[in-house]
Design a protein around this motif. Structure first.
Motif, mmCIF file in Angstrom:
data_model
loop_
_atom_site.group_PDB
_atom_site.id
_atom_site.type_symbol
_atom_site.label_atom_id
_atom_site.label_comp_id
_atom_site.label_asym_id
_atom_site.label_seq_id
_atom_site.Cartn_x
_atom_site.Cartn_y
_atom_site.Cartn_z
ATOM 1 N N ILE A 1 0.820 -1.213 0.000
ATOM 2 C CA ILE A 1 0.000 0.000 0.000
ATOM 3 C C ILE A 1 0.853 1.261 0.000
ATOM 4 N N LEU A 2 1.931 1.261 0.768
ATOM 5 C CA LEU A 2 2.754 2.456 0.919
ATOM 6 C C LEU A 2 3.869 2.566 -0.120
ATOM 7 N N ASN A 3 4.093 1.496 -0.877
ATOM 8 C CA ASN A 3 5.213 1.422 -1.826
ATOM 9 C C ASN A 3 6.568 1.541 -1.143
ATOM 10 N N THR A 4 6.635 1.151 0.109
ATOM 11 C CA THR A 4 7.890 1.099 0.851
ATOM 12 C C THR A 4 7.707 0.146 2.022
ATOM 13 N N ASN A 5 8.796 -0.441 2.465
ATOM 14 C CA ASN A 5 8.757 -1.240 3.693
ATOM 15 C C ASN A 5 9.881 -0.818 4.633
ATOM 16 N N VAL A 6 10.386 0.408 4.414
ATOM 17 C CA VAL A 6 11.477 0.933 5.220
ATOM 18 C C VAL A 6 10.913 1.850 6.302
ATOM 19 N N ILE A 7 11.053 1.440 7.543
ATOM 20 C CA ILE A 7 10.628 2.265 8.664
ATOM 21 C C ILE A 7 11.667 3.361 8.840
ATOM 22 N N THR A 8 11.194 4.622 8.842
ATOM 23 C CA THR A 8 12.119 5.742 8.965
ATOM 24 C C THR A 8 12.148 6.324 10.372
ATOM 25 N N GLN A 9 11.100 6.039 11.156
ATOM 26 C CA GLN A 9 11.023 6.670 12.465
ATOM 27 C C GLN A 9 10.177 5.839 13.423
ATOM 28 N N ILE A 10 10.553 5.903 14.692
ATOM 29 C CA ILE A 10 9.731 5.367 15.770
ATOM 30 C C ILE A 10 9.441 6.534 16.708
ATOM 31 N N GLY A 11 8.148 6.789 16.953
ATOM 32 C CA GLY A 11 7.741 7.881 17.826
ATOM 33 C C GLY A 11 7.383 7.362 19.202
ATOM 34 N N LEU B 1 0.846 11.651 -0.386
ATOM 35 C CA LEU B 1 0.213 11.465 0.923
ATOM 36 C C LEU B 1 -1.314 11.389 0.837
ATOM 37 N N THR B 2 -1.924 12.301 0.107
ATOM 38 C CA THR B 2 -3.389 12.316 0.013
ATOM 39 C C THR B 2 -3.926 11.012 -0.550
ATOM 40 N N GLU B 3 -3.275 10.503 -1.573
ATOM 41 C CA GLU B 3 -3.680 9.219 -2.177
ATOM 42 C C GLU B 3 -3.509 8.073 -1.185
ATOM 43 N N LYS B 4 -2.405 8.067 -0.452
ATOM 44 C CA LYS B 4 -2.148 6.999 0.527
ATOM 45 C C LYS B 4 -3.199 7.017 1.637
ATOM 46 N N ILE B 5 -3.595 8.215 2.062
ATOM 47 C CA ILE B 5 -4.631 8.328 3.093
ATOM 48 C C ILE B 5 -5.928 7.707 2.587
ATOM 49 N N LYS B 6 -6.316 8.033 1.365
ATOM 50 C CA LYS B 6 -7.560 7.492 0.794
ATOM 51 C C LYS B 6 -7.515 5.970 0.690
ATOM 52 N N ILE B 7 -6.382 5.433 0.262
ATOM 53 C CA ILE B 7 -6.240 3.975 0.147
ATOM 54 C C ILE B 7 -6.375 3.323 1.521
ATOM 55 N N MET B 8 -5.696 3.879 2.509
ATOM 56 C CA MET B 8 -5.741 3.291 3.849
ATOM 57 C C MET B 8 -7.134 3.413 4.456
ATOM 58 N N GLU B 9 -7.794 4.542 4.246
ATOM 59 C CA GLU B 9 -9.147 4.700 4.771
ATOM 60 C C GLU B 9 -10.104 3.700 4.130
ATOM 61 N N SER B 10 -9.877 3.382 2.856
ATOM 62 C CA SER B 10 -10.733 2.386 2.186
ATOM 63 C C SER B 10 -10.522 0.993 2.770
ATOM 64 N N LYS B 11 -9.441 0.801 3.500
ATOM 65 C CA LYS B 11 -9.135 -0.476 4.139
ATOM 66 C C LYS B 11 -9.426 -0.430 5.646
ATOM 67 N N ILE C 1 5.014 4.098 14.280
ATOM 68 C CA ILE C 1 6.151 3.883 13.401
ATOM 69 C C ILE C 1 5.837 4.656 12.132
ATOM 70 N N ALA C 2 6.863 5.230 11.537
ATOM 71 C CA ALA C 2 6.652 6.128 10.397
ATOM 72 C C ALA C 2 7.352 5.618 9.145
ATOM 73 N N PHE C 3 6.695 5.922 8.035
ATOM 74 C CA PHE C 3 7.209 5.597 6.710
ATOM 75 C C PHE C 3 7.174 6.864 5.867
ATOM 76 N N GLU C 4 8.215 7.110 5.103
ATOM 77 C CA GLU C 4 8.208 8.232 4.168
ATOM 78 C C GLU C 4 7.495 7.775 2.906
ATOM 79 N N VAL C 5 6.538 8.564 2.462
ATOM 80 C CA VAL C 5 5.730 8.204 1.295
ATOM 81 C C VAL C 5 5.685 9.357 0.296
ATOM 82 N N LYS C 6 5.311 9.020 -0.912
ATOM 83 C CA LYS C 6 4.997 9.996 -1.961
ATOM 84 C C LYS C 6 3.493 9.919 -2.182
#
Length: 150
Positions: free
Chosen positions: A5-15, A106-116, A99-104
């Protein structure tokens, strides 16, 4: 298998949510043998445009960052205004918030995740980008933060 979904599996941050950022920053610095990072306040509403559960909020937090190779540890001490940060600290206490992921896109990724059935909880902006916290607790047992860096 479904596409990533995110087109990445690299965790960039832990909050990590904390009650006392100065004390906790010093403990982390001592543990890792590094300098204590300076804590700073997030921007105010007019610049950050923070929204929590669909409504504007004046929420701010003090942040401190430890850059640990390819991963960043973010310490977060929230103010008293409504936010995912405040809610987490009040309900669960200190500990890993996201946990955070850097994405390209963002608005599209939010919509995809909300649909899930992974709703947007909080979003905002900062110098150089924007973020969105997605409620993925039911499925992934932790909040995911999506970071879009300009």
């Amino acid at each position: 298998m479904e596409k990533n979904i995110l087109n990445t599996n690299v965790i960039t941050q832990i909050g990590i949510m904390v009650k006392d950022i100065e004390k906790t920053s010093q403990v982390f610095a001592n543990f890792f043998g590094v300098e204590t990072p300076e804590a700073f306040w997030t921007d105010e509403l007019d610049k950050a445009r923070t929204e929590y559960k669909g409504s504007s909020t004046k929420a701010r937090a003090r942040l401190a960052f430890f850059n640990m190779g390819s991963l960043q540890l973010e310490l977060i001490q929230p103010d008293e205004n409504p936010s995912t940060w405040r809610e987490f600290l009040d309900e669960k206490g200190e500990g890993v918030h996201h946990i955070a992921f850097e994405v390209k896109g963002l608005t599209e990724k939010i919509k995809i995740m909300e649909s899930k059935n992974m709703p947007l909880v909080q979003k905002g902006e900062f110098d150089g980008g924007r973020y969105a916290y997605m409620d993925t607790n039911n499925d992934l047992k932790v909040i995911l933060e999506l970071l879009e860096i300009d």
